[in-house]
Design an enzyme around this catalytic site. Structure first.
Site, PDB file in Angstrom:
ATOM      1  N   ASP A  52      41.742  36.599  40.128  1.00 27.13           N
ATOM      2  CA  ASP A  52      42.410  37.903  40.263  1.00 27.13           C
ATOM      3  C   ASP A  52      43.906  37.745  40.033  1.00 27.13           C
ATOM      4  OD1 ASP A  52      43.515  40.425  41.228  1.00 27.13           O
ATOM      5  OD2 ASP A  52      41.536  40.779  42.080  1.00 27.13           O
ATOM      6  N   SER A  86      42.488  46.047  39.813  1.00 25.19           N
ATOM      7  CA  SER A  86      41.346  45.128  39.890  1.00 25.19           C
ATOM      8  C   SER A  86      40.021  45.866  39.828  1.00 25.19           C
ATOM      9  CB  SER A  86      41.398  44.328  41.201  1.00 25.19           C
ATOM     10  OG  SER A  86      42.452  43.424  41.147  1.00 25.19           O
ATOM     11  N   GLU A 123      35.146  34.633  42.702  1.00 26.31           N
ATOM     12  CA  GLU A 123      36.496  35.166  42.509  1.00 26.31           C
ATOM     13  C   GLU A 123      37.543  34.324  43.228  1.00 26.31           C
ATOM     14  OE1 GLU A 123      39.156  39.234  42.897  1.00 26.31           O
ATOM     15  OE2 GLU A 123      37.729  38.756  44.473  1.00 26.31           O
TER      16      GLU A 123
HETATM   17 ZN    ZN Z   1      46.713  43.235  42.447  1.00 30.02          ZN
END
Ligand code: ZN
Ligand code: MG
Length: 476
Positions: free
Chosen positions: A45, A94, A263
């Site tokens: 991320d 995201s 993630e």
């Molecule tokens: Zn962010």
């Protein structure tokens, strides 16, 4: 989409070349034979290209003349654009990006597995589950956070955390394994979703030490924190994503294969906070995870691993304008990550300690792993006073006014000074000017290895990645 169709047609043509007369069944089995049994999708991320480059220098062994290759360098295959649906402009969040990666469609910022008309769209994880594969999600934030939610749920907005958590049971259980945080949303006064998972046959753990005790072939829910896990720098296991991933691959293995989403969630948090130390140590945990998966793919060559980012965060730059007056910086072209390597506590935790205790210049220098100046110390003392004032003023507000405001973090000003000191010391730059940071619209790198990895080379859009995975899962 336009880019993808020729690629897909070409690959189908290659697959059917020489068997043009073959029956549909034979074609299907040709596609199936070229498809990996296990698919591992990994999202860093916020991990734009500056992060994987910075990680190379962070990871470098300064005692050798060469700059050592990283696991990212070894598996780089292409780039991906990340823009959301037109109504949200060019810069994605995201949720929209994870929705693109999970479903193959563009949606608005905030969307969780729904299109611009707010209608649910099937995800690769759901398709994999329906086709008989085991599925799992492993991450370092709460398991109902935007990225995993976009694979597991359909909701009009990412911040409907309780509704998303509820849907993990109410819409049917879609995964066989969940590792991350989230007690706050799964053990609530109005509903205990953990109990509901247990009643549905899940094994539940809430401590890393129990990971080794999970019974084989049992679905498992592992929640290890109230919301997100601690920063890698502060956690009892600095390589917790790697540790959870190792357990997850073993747990998910079966004859029909598995689809797993992993993630590296908090690289983005480091970018928002403009905290290069936290960001690099999150990258280090993700790199360790990939190094483990390299060995896993060697032993299980019918596995595909694809890694990308949903967007870049904070406008990180490796090097920034030299402050001529600063004696610590003597060259315009300089990035000095060596101080970051030896840090063993996050700047956030150092800031909290500085607020709670009287720390001397020497003690602070030890925590930061480099010597700070008397001016730094003065700035920190002033920031501490400012933080006290902010907290005091907030307490004085009327209850209804308080509710409408965000509760101030009692160490924010000190934290800002600490990260600024680290930026000056390392010569790190950020595009964002506020402590909450921003996302940037730059294309992100794509890495892939294992069976079918050649499909992800070159330039692609984030929606293409989902489409390619659907193809590999055999979806027509
Ligand atoms: Zn962010
Ligand atoms: Mg070297």
């Amino acid at each position: 989409m336009k880019k993808f169709i020729p690629t897909l047609l070409t690959s189908l043509m290659i697959l059917s070349c020489g068997q043009l007369q073959a029956s549909d069944d034979a074609k299907t089995s040709t596609i199936a034979a070229s498809s990996p049994k296990n698919i591992i999708m990994i999202i860093g991320d916020g991990m734009g290209p500056a992060y994987t480059s910075a990680y190379r220098y962070f990871h470098d062994d300064p005692n050798t003349p060469e700059i050592e290759q990283t696991v990212f360098d070894r598996h780089f295959v292409g780039n991906s654009s990340t823009y959301p649906a037109a109504e949200s402009g060019y810069i994605t969040d995201s949720a929209a990006s994870a929705t693109a990666l999970s479903t193959g469609i563009k949606s608005y910022n905030g969307a969780i597995g729904v299109n611009v008309n707010k209608q649910p769209v099937e995800t690769v994880l759901e398709y994999a589950k329906q086709s008989g594969k085991r599925t799992g999600v492993v991450l370092t934030l709460q398991i109902n956070h935007a990225t995993p939610a976009a694979y597991l749920a359909h909701n009009v907005h990412r911040y409907n955390y309780n509704a998303i958590a509820d849907s993990y049971i109410d819409d049917g259980i879609k995964a066989d394994l969940y590792f991350g945080g989230g007690w706050k949303y799964f053990i609530r006064e109005d509903r205990n979703i953990v109990d509901e998972f247990i009643q549905s046959g899940f094994h539940y753990i809430d401590n890393y030490s129990e990971i080794s005790t999970i019974p084989a072939n049992k679905p498992v829910l592992g929640l290890f924190a109230e919301t997100g896990l601690p920063w890698a720098l502060d956690d009892t296991n600095k390589y917790r994503l790697s540790m959870m991933t190792q357990a997850a691959t073993k747990q998910l293995e079966n004859d029909n294969g598995f689809f797993m989403l992993i993630e590296g969630s908090q690289i983005d948090y480091g970018g928002h906070a403009r905290d290069i130390a936290a960001a690099m140590h999150e990258m280090d945990d993700l790199a360790k995870t990939l190094e483990y998966l390299e060995t896993y793919v060697k032993e299980h060559p019918d596995t595909l691993v694809v890694i990308t980012a949903d967007h870049s965060t904070g406008g990180l730059s490796i090097g920034k304008k030299t402050e001529r007056s600063n004696p610590n910086i003597n060259s315009k072209y300089l990035w000095k990550p060596e101080f970051l390597r030896s840090m063993s506590m996050s700047p956030e935790t150092i800031a909290k300690r500085f607020i709670d205790k009287e720390l001397s210049l020497t003690q602070l220098s030890e925590l930061l792993s480099f010597k700070i100046t008397a001016t730094d110390m003065e700035n920190l003392q002033q920031a501490k006073l400012a933080d006290h004032q902010i907290v005091k003023q907030f307490k004085l507000l009327a209850t209804d006014v308080k509710k409408s405001k965000r509760k101030p973090r009692p160490y924010q000003s000190v934290f800002n000074v600490i990260t600024k000191i680290i930026d000056v010391k390392t010569n790190t730059g950020w595009g964002s000017i506020s402590p909450s940071g921003t996302h940037t619209g730059i294309d992100v790198p794509v890495f892939a290895f294992g069976k079918g990895s050649e499909m992800f080379s070159g330039f692609q859009d984030n929606t293409d990645i989902a489409k390619k995975i659907f193809t590999l899962l055999g979806k027509k």
